[in-house]
Write an enzyme that holds these catalytic residues in place. Structure first.
Site, PDB file in Angstrom:
ATOM      1  N   GLY A 279       0.838  -1.195   0.000  1.00 56.49           N
ATOM      2  CA  GLY A 279       0.000   0.000   0.000  1.00 56.49           C
ATOM      3  C   GLY A 279       0.872   1.243   0.000  1.00 56.49           C
ATOM      4  N   ARG A 280       1.463   1.519   1.160  1.00 57.05           N
ATOM      5  CA  ARG A 280       2.251   2.737   1.342  1.00 57.05           C
ATOM      6  C   ARG A 280       3.324   2.925   0.261  1.00 57.05           C
ATOM      7  NH1 ARG A 280       3.137   4.683   6.594  1.00 57.05           N
ATOM      8  NH2 ARG A 280       2.748   2.570   7.318  1.00 57.05           N
ATOM      9  N   CYS A 346      -9.520  22.227  17.765  1.00 58.29           N
ATOM     10  CA  CYS A 346      -9.397  22.494  19.198  1.00 58.29           C
ATOM     11  C   CYS A 346      -8.822  21.296  19.938  1.00 58.29           C
ATOM     12  CB  CYS A 346     -10.757  22.857  19.760  1.00 58.29           C
ATOM     13  SG  CYS A 346     -11.487  24.192  18.835  1.00 58.29           S
TER      14      CYS A 346
HETATM   15  N1  LLP Z   1      -1.938  -6.165   3.998  1.00 62.02           N
HETATM   16  C1  LLP Z   1      -2.478  -6.152   5.223  1.00 62.02           C
HETATM   17  C2  LLP Z   1      -3.141  -7.360   5.718  1.00 62.02           C
HETATM   18  C3  LLP Z   1      -2.377  -4.994   6.019  1.00 62.02           C
HETATM   19  O1  LLP Z   1      -2.881  -4.990   7.246  1.00 62.02           O
HETATM   20  C4  LLP Z   1      -1.725  -3.839   5.511  1.00 62.02           C
HETATM   21  C5  LLP Z   1      -1.630  -2.615   6.300  1.00 62.02           C
HETATM   22  C6  LLP Z   1      -1.216  -3.896   4.213  1.00 62.02           C
HETATM   23  C7  LLP Z   1      -1.328  -5.074   3.481  1.00 62.02           C
HETATM   24  C8  LLP Z   1      -0.528  -2.738   3.564  1.00 62.02           C
HETATM   25  O2  LLP Z   1       0.643  -2.403   4.233  1.00 62.02           O
HETATM   26  P1  LLP Z   1       1.631  -1.290   3.630  1.00 62.02           P
HETATM   27  O3  LLP Z   1       2.258  -1.855   2.385  1.00 62.02           O
HETATM   28  O4  LLP Z   1       0.830  -0.089   3.348  1.00 62.02           O
HETATM   29  O5  LLP Z   1       2.618  -1.081   4.714  1.00 62.02           O
HETATM   30  N2  LLP Z   1      -2.249   3.760   9.203  1.00 62.02           N
HETATM   31  C9  LLP Z   1      -0.873   3.345   9.370  1.00 62.02           C
HETATM   32  C10 LLP Z   1      -0.563   2.100   8.580  1.00 62.02           C
HETATM   33  C11 LLP Z   1      -1.453   0.929   8.921  1.00 62.02           C
HETATM   34  C12 LLP Z   1      -1.159  -0.293   8.087  1.00 62.02           C
HETATM   35  C13 LLP Z   1      -2.190  -1.333   8.292  1.00 62.02           C
HETATM   36  N3  LLP Z   1      -2.071  -2.508   7.494  1.00 62.02           N
HETATM   37  C14 LLP Z   1       0.029   4.499   8.979  1.00 62.02           C
HETATM   38  O6  LLP Z   1      -0.476   5.563   8.625  1.00 62.02           O
HETATM   39  O7  LLP Z   1       1.249   4.387   9.062  1.00 62.02           O
END
Ligand code: LLP
Length: 418
Positions: A279-280, A346
Site C-alpha cells: 500500500g504505502r 481544538c
Molecule cells: N496487507 C495487510 C493485511 C495490512 O494490514 C496492511 C496494512 C497492508 C497489506 C498494507 O501495508 P503497507 O504496504 O501499506 O505497509 N495507518 C498506518 C498504517 C497501517 C497499516 C495497516 N495494514 C500508517 O499511517 O502508518
C-alpha cells in the site's frame, strides 16, 4: 540524498508536481487539497514488477492506503489486483473498474454480509484469520451455493522492527492464526464443503525499512507450505503481504529489488504464484497535502504557523507522531524561523509538523509531503470540517478525482427531532 522524498516533485522558483505548478492547483481547487502524481504511482508499481523479474505474481494494492476511485482506476489499468479489508472497499474496487477476481480479502472481522458480497463478486481469495471465521465463511458459501477460495493468514511471529501500532506479525497481535494452529486449520478447511483451499498469507507490519524480516517470514511460511504438501494440501499461491517502507525524512528504505530479494531467494524454484499487498510503498510518496498558512502566531516559547489543513485531514502526526516533510511551495529568500505547523482544530494534538525551519508569510502555500498513503483514507470530519479535495496530476493535465466536501453533505443524513 535528494532534498525531499517525493519523485516528480521539483521546480526552482515554485514547486511543480510533474508539469503542474502547485500554486495553480491551489488557485483552481482551493486548499487543503491532496495532490497525487500518476507518474510516481506508476513508477512505484513498475519498480515492483521489475523486482519480480518475470516471476508469476500478482500485486494486490492495499486499498486502505488510499481508496479514491481515481487511484484505484490507475492501478487497475496497470493490471493490479487489490487487497481489501471491507465490503466497502470491494464496492470501491468494482466501481473503479477493478477486477474482483484479482481481489484478496483480509481483515479479522468480516461480517456475513461482506462475505456474501465477496462471494457474489467471485473474489480470488479470502484471507481467513480465525477458526470461527472459517466456519462462518463455509456456512455463508453453502447458503449462497458458492465456493469460497481461502488462504489462512498465518502469524509467523517475526519482529518487523517498526512502530508498535503498525507491527502485526507478532504473537501478541490480534492478526492472523497462530503458526502452530495453522496445520490443523488447513486440514479442517480442506474437509469443509463450500471451502476450497488455495493459498497462504502473512503480513508482518508496515513501514518496514529492513528487508530481512520479510525474508524470515517467507521462510517460516514455506516450512508450513511443505508440511501442508505432506498432508496432501497443495497451495496455488503464497501471499507475502505488504509493508515495504518509504522515505519520509532521512530514512533509507530499500528499493523493491532489495526488499524482495530475500523473499524471492527463499521462494526460488517454487511453483506457487506470489501475491503481494503493498500500500504505502505504491502511493505514499506519490501524494502531498497542499495547504495555505492562515496566520503566523509568535509565541513565548514557540512560533506557530496555523494552516488550513488539520489533524482531521492528515491524522498520522497526531496519531503516530509521524514525520512529514513540509516545504513552502514558493520558497522565499529570507531568514527562516522555527515553527510548529498546526491546524485550527481544538486539540493540542492537532499538529502536522513540529520544530520546522521555514521562511514564510501568512497566505503562503505549504506542501506536506509523503501524504499519499493513509492520509485521505484516515481523514475525518472532526470539528465539522469538510474533507479535502483530491487532484491527480498526469503530465500536464490535472483531474479533480474528489470534489471538496460541502458542509451540507456532512449533516445530510442527520435529522432534527420529530
Ligand atoms: N496487507 C495487510 C493485511 C495490512 O494490514 C496492511 C496494512 C497492508 C497489506 C498494507 O501495508 P503497507 O504496504 O501499506 O505497509 N495507518 C498506518 C498504517 C497501517 C497499516 C495497516 N495494514 C500508517 O499511517 O502508518
Amino acid at each position: 540524498m535528494s532534498p525531499h522524498p517525493m519523485p516528480h516533485l521539483g521546480g526552482s522558483t515554485t514547486l511543480r508536481l510533474e508539469s503542474v505548478e502547485l500554486k495553480a492547483i491551489a488557485e483552481q481547487f482551493g486548499t487543503p487539497t491532496y495532490v497525487y502524481s500518476r507518474a510516481a504511482l506508476t513508477d512505484a508499481y513498475r519498480g515492483y514488477e521489475h523486482a519480480l523479474n518475470g516471476r508469476r505474481a500478482t500485486l494486490c494494492y492495499a486499498v486502505k492506503a488510499n481508496s479514491n476511485l481515481g487511484i484505484l482506476d490507475a492501478f487497475a489499468r496497470l493490471g493490479a489486483g487489490f487487497d481489501i479489508v471491507s465490503g466497502g472497499e470491494l464496492q470501491r474496487v468494482i466501481a473503479a473498474g477493478g477486477d474482483p477476481r484479482k481481489v484478496v480479502f483480509s481483515g479479522v472481522g468480516k461480517t456475513a454480509a461482506e462475505m456474501q458480497l465477496a462471494l457474489a463478486s467471485d473474489i480470488r481469495c479470502f484471507n481467513v484469520e480465525s477458526a470461527e471465521e472459517l466456519e462462518r465463511l463455509a456456512q455463508v458459501a453453502r447458503h449462497s451455493g458458492r465456493t469460497a477460495r481461502i488462504a489462512f493468514r498465518v502469524n509467523p511471529d517475526v519482529d518487523p522492527k517498526t512502530h508498535p501500532y503498525i507491527s502485526t506479525g507478532l504473537k501478541s497481535n490480534k492478526f492472523g492464526v497462530a503458526f502452530d494452529a495453522a496445520r490443523n486449520l488447513y486440514r479442517r478447511a480442506a474437509s469443509l464443503p463450500g471451502i476450497e483451499v488455495c493459498g497462504i498469507a502473512s503480513h508482518i507490519g508496515s513501514q518496514l525499512l529492513d528487508p530481512a524480516p520479510a525474508g524470515e517470514a517467507a521462510a517460516r511460511v514455506l516450512t508450513l507450505v511443505e508440511q501442508l504438501t505432506r498432508d496432501g494440501i497443495r497451495l496455488q499461491h503464497i501471499d507475502i503481504g505488504g509493508g515495504m517502507g518509504i522515505r519520509y525524512n532521512d530514512e533509507a528504505p530499500p528499493s523493491a529489488d532489495d526488499y524482495l530479494a530475500p523473499v524471492l531467494a527463499v521462494l526460488a524454484g517454487r511453483e506457487e504464484e506470489i501475491l503481494l499487498e503493498p500500500g504505502r510503498s505504491l502511493i505514499g510518496n506519490a501524494g502531498l497535502l497542499l495547504t495555505r498558512i492562515e496566520y503566523l502566531k509568535p509565541g513565548e516559547e514557540k512560533h506557530f504557523a496555523i494552516v488550513d489543513a488539520a489533524m482531521n485531514d492528515l491524522a498520522r502526526p497526531a496519531l503516530y507522531d509521524a514525520y512529514h516533510a513540509v516545504t513552502p511551495v514558493t520558497p522565499r529568500n529570507e531568514p527562516a524561523q522555527t515553527y510548529d505547523v498546526v491546524g485550527p482544530i481544538c486539540e493540542s494534538g492537532d499538529f502536522l509538523a513540529r520544530g520546522r525551519s521555514l521562511a514564510v508569510h501568512a497566505g503562503d502555500l505549504l506542501a506536506i509531503l509523503s501524504a499519499g498513503a493513509y492520509g485521505m483514507t484516515m481523514a475525518s470530519n472532526y470539528n465539522t470540517r469538510p474533507r479535502a479535495a483530491e487532484v491527480m496530476i498526469d503530465g500536464t493535465q490535472c483531474h479533480l478525482i474528489r470534489a471538496r466536501e460541502r458542509v451540507e453533505d456532512l449533516y445530510a443524513a442527520e435529522s432534527r427531532l420529530p
